[in-house]
Each structure stands twice: as structure tokens, then as C-alpha cells.
Design an enzyme around this catalytic site. Sequence first.
Site, mmCIF file in Angstrom:
data_model
loop_
_atom_site.group_PDB
_atom_site.id
_atom_site.type_symbol
_atom_site.label_atom_id
_atom_site.label_comp_id
_atom_site.label_asym_id
_atom_site.label_seq_id
_atom_site.Cartn_x
_atom_site.Cartn_y
_atom_site.Cartn_z
ATOM 1 N N GLU A 198 23.106 -18.565 5.028
ATOM 2 C CA GLU A 198 22.874 -19.775 5.840
ATOM 3 C C GLU A 198 24.202 -20.298 6.399
ATOM 4 O O GLU A 198 24.670 -21.381 6.062
ATOM 5 C CB GLU A 198 22.178 -20.844 4.994
ATOM 6 N N GLU A 391 14.429 -15.491 2.872
ATOM 7 C CA GLU A 391 14.072 -16.654 2.041
ATOM 8 C C GLU A 391 12.862 -17.331 2.651
ATOM 9 O O GLU A 391 12.869 -17.681 3.833
ATOM 10 C CB GLU A 391 15.199 -17.679 1.972
#
Length: 500
Positions: A198, A391
Site C-alpha cells: 500500500e 488483500e
Amino acid sequence: MKPTVSTTPTSIFPDNFLWGGAIAANQAEGGFDADGKGLSTADMVPYYAKKDYANLSALMHVSSETIEQAIQHKTADGYPKRYGIDFFHRYKEDIALFAELGFQTFRLSINWSRIFPNGDDTEPNEAGLQFYDNVFTELRKHNIEPLVTLSHYEMPIHLVLQYGGWKNRRVIDFFVRYAETVMERYKDKVTYWLTFNEINTTIIEPFTGGGIVGDREDNVMQASYQALHHQFVASALVTKAARDINPNVQIGCMLARMIHYPATSSPEDVLQAQIDNQLNLLHTDVQVRGKYPAITQRYFADHGITIEQQPEDADTLQMNTVDFISFSYYTSLISTVNPEQYGVTGGNLYSTVKNPNLKVTEWGWQLDPIGLRVVLKELYDRYEVPLFVVENGLGARDVREEDGRIVDDYRIDYFRQHITQLAEAIRDGVDIMGYTSWGAIDIISASTSEMSKRYGFIYVDQDDEGKGTLNRYKKKSFDWYQKVIASNGADLSDLDNWQR
Ligand code: BG6
């Protein structure tokens, strides 16, 4: 003779599709000071019993004082990411359970501070290297392909204190040394790598993503974008090194894709949503297209941001773009020029404006399975490179009943809806390499450091204060996901007469 009717549904997922689950070292391993490991940014985060989920930035805030106190604190008590779920000692048991689930891949991170305890050390810590050697060997034994994140919120704290985190260009060299060390060491065991988890966290949560301590900076936004630039360059250099070490490597970037819908059809809201999406996608633009998108010129000028670059940076970014895009998807967001009309709710990494059309989890995260399909289609249209959903999952408060069962039908429902959209995106023509749910097993929450926010198919007996046997128990969703994988995503039906 009666015609035979096949009851096995056919799968739209390609035969080589990789099913699995994901964790991060700092949320699972524990062993925060074992075998020479240094302290990392994650080890600085205490557990706060009182929480305001709608004010996540306050909850995740780490100041110089917090760091000082954490360094003085020599045990794991009160610092859940220091003890995790003891994956450090129990990885064999956990990997055996993942194998039973049918995992074809398992996403995990290497804790940078286990390999280079201070970050600027000249030699790696052999004991740390050996640990991941053992883990990868164990995965291979079960025919599970490791998918390894090089940096998942685990920067050595020494680099924060001595160098100011990622805003210092020297950190690029330290990271490249670390990455080359592990990619060389595990070249026969690991083919799939991700650079920064991320990567947009560096802007949203500068300490977590970039080792930027707010109270040490005159201008946090400036420091964060400078840090991000260094991460882009580091990611490109590591991509190059990965290919030099192993020409068969597959290396990807990783984005928390936060898709913004306009709250209304007013042109102002539409424009705001477009800008918010452009700013989220600038991270993939740089790592896939090899250059900053045009919007950054005006955005940086409007916000007084000047990024110091070296003359060679543009070529480095252009010549070393990634093979695939991986991303996390939990929720969609809305953009509006009138946020006060909507109220605030929790979300992944930051609080957000409420979308009146969506239900929320107990933590306020908005549920939007169709948004996953929108994101997949949009990313593929924009970049035309393979995608990997690394995810996606539901944080929920699971209960272990008196008979020992954990009946998490809500999680099954969540996954069914999201995997259905994944299949729809494949029908839409999107090239998807695989899907790793978050997390495969209950671990410590990244944003709240709780244990009671559970994501796994495997329940871990531990509470928010770290008490419990740490025994592992299969949830109902374990049996369901096992069936999904065995049918290559074709069978998403309920479990009839489920017993355990
Ligand atoms: C992602 C992170 O943002 O969300 C994970 O990459 C994290 O590390 C996951 O655990 C879920 O968030 P949380 O805060 O509920 O653990």
C-alpha cells in the site's frame, strides 16, 4: 438410459489462478527482539483500549514521545505488534493449516528489521535470514508459492531516528541492499515479489508508510511526497535488481485502491471524485507507466510541494516498471464538495465520508462488493497489465461458542459476494493472477492493534491484552474457502449441514 447431469459447476477462473491468503510479519510473527531483530516502526505502536474508530488518524498517530516511551519499554506487554500471534514459533503449524485449506499461494512480508536490525548495517543478520529460509522451505514442502512483500510497515526505527525516514535519499541505498540480500538468498524459493505494501500509505499515514514523524517536520505533506518519491525510485531499482538476480521473477507494485464515487451527479462532486481517483492512481501511474501523471504538476504547485529529484530518476522510473499490479480492496469511498451533509465513518487507513447506499462493518468500513469489479475493470482498462488482489476481507468480532464452533456466516457471505464480482470481472475480460484474502489467520489489526478485529479462516485464542492459549481453531469459513479453492472458485454455495 437417463442422461447424466453434472453437478460440478464449471469455473471461469484460469487453471493457473493462485488462491491463498495473506499476512504481514509485524502483525503475525511476534519475536520482536528474537535472534538479533532490531526494533521497527510497528514495534512503536502501543495498544489503546479506548478507541474512536471514526478518528483513525488519532488512533494511528505516533509522535516523538510515543517512540521514546516505546524504546524505553523493553517487553512486548502493551505492544501487540511485538507479540503478534507467535507465527515466529508456530509457522509450521500455521502453514500446515494453510495447506489443508488448499492454498496455492501465501502472501507474507519479510520484516526488514529482522534482516538488517538497524537498517544501515553493512552485514545482514544470519539468524533472521535463516528464519525466512525455514518458512519458505516449509511453504515449498506443501507446494505453496510464496508471495513476498519486501516492505509492509516494518522499517527499522533507527532509520527513522537517525535519517528522518524515507524522506532521506540515503534510505534508498539501505533498502536496495536489504532487497538484494533477500532476493539473492531466496532466489530458488521465491518467484513473486511485491515492493511496498500500500505505497500510498506514505501520504495517508506518513509514519506507518514512510517513517515520517509529524512533530519533527515543518511540512509533513512535503516530507511525505519526498519520501514517496524515494520509495518509487527504490521500487524501480529493486525491480531491476530482481530481474538481474532471477530473469523469471514476477515483481509487482501494491496499492490500497480507494476508489472514489461522486456523491451526487453535480459536476463539482464528479470533478472532486476524479481528482481523488487521480491522486490515488498516481502511485500505479509511476510504477506501471514509469512517470508522474500530469495532474501532479498542478497539485504539487498548489500545495507548495517541491520534490528533489536526481537527473537519473526519470530514466530509473521509466526503465524499470513492474510486471503486475497488486492491490488491497476493502471499501469504496465517496467524494463531495459538501462533506458535512453525509457524516463520517471509519475506513481503511483513514476515516471517510459516509455513503448512504452502503452498509458498514462494526468498525465503520463500508461494504461494496461491486466496487471490487469496478476497480478491477478500471485498473485493467487503464494499464493493461495483470492484476493480483492481495488483500480483501472482513474484520469482525468472532465468537467461539461453548461447543467450540466459530460460525462466521457473515464472513462467508462477504467472500461469496466479493469472489462473485471477481468472477464477473474475469468475464469482463480482466486478467487476474490470483486472490489472497486478508488475513489467512487472525492477526493483530494494523490500524487499531486489536486482536478482536478478526479476519482469518483460523481463529487464534488470544484477546486484546495478549492473553490466551494461542491455540488455533478452524472457523466455518475455513471449510467454505477450502471448497472454493478445490473447485477453482466455481462452488460458492453454502455448506449444507455443517458440523465441526
Ligand atoms: C491494510 C493493510 O491496509 O489493511 C494490512 O495492508 C491491514 O496490514 C489491513 O491489516 C486491514 O486493516 P486493519 O486495520 O483492520 O488491520
